[in-house]
Design a protein around this motif. Sequence first.
Motif: not given
Length: 277
Positions: A69, A136-137, A170, A172, A176, A212, A218, A222, A251
């Motif tokens: 991430g 992640h992310s 988690s 998007q 983004h 998530t 979060e 998200r 998050h």
Amino acid sequence: MKNLLLSIVFIVYGCMVFGQKTTYELKTDINYYSDSINSGDAYIKERCVLDIYYPVNVKDFAIVVWFHGGGLKAGNKEFPAVLKEKGVCIVAVNYRLYPKVNAPKYIEDAAASVAWVFKNINSFGGDSNLIFVSGHSAGGYLTSMIGLDKRWLKPYGIDANQIAGLIPFSGQAITHFTVREERGIAGTQPVVDDLAPLFHVRPDAPPLLLITGDRELELLGRYEENAYLMRMMKVVGHKETKLYELNGYGHGMTEPAFPLLLNEVQRIVEKKKEEAK
């Protein structure tokens, strides 16, 4: 007594041989673009590399490609400790970052790294039919983009449906926030265009496990983004989309999510073995 001692020695030796502990090997900083591309772009040569951590005395192992991430602006390849020594191979990927590049360069990098794994993992002892993609992310966003939008892997002769499973943490589901920032759009202004996973919902995608943190803890919206992605995947007829919300976690929800990832890998591996019988 002598026979008893011999029996004990045989049992111990048998455990050492037949219960042999899996050992792992590490290869680092492998360029996943071709030499011709690397030689023409110093940033690609520096940044577009991956590490591979794999079991050396196991054949046909599953692979987890892991994207870090950092909002598409920061971060470095890493091996999540919880995934190590679990019988799977981990591929940790670096990709180019904003503001040195803009969209869709980091998506192209994600696809190129996964294509490298498809084309090379068999030489390490892995099974190219058991390649899972996760992150992640921002890494979750890249996971969903290359898994749902087939155009990114297509130049490498790979159908995104060859991916065994998509497990974004988690990530998007809308476009983004860094992509929106590049366009001068505020992070509170939702956009769903062709750089949004939601734009590419389809019934024939690989199994999709969305995870998530708690919706109240979060990053803004998200959980709801992922819930909408789950709903629309089901609406179009996808049969293997699931969503887990980890209550009490924000998050940074990776630690409780990793066991869910491993369970999903095991589930799909066992399912494929049954189908192959």
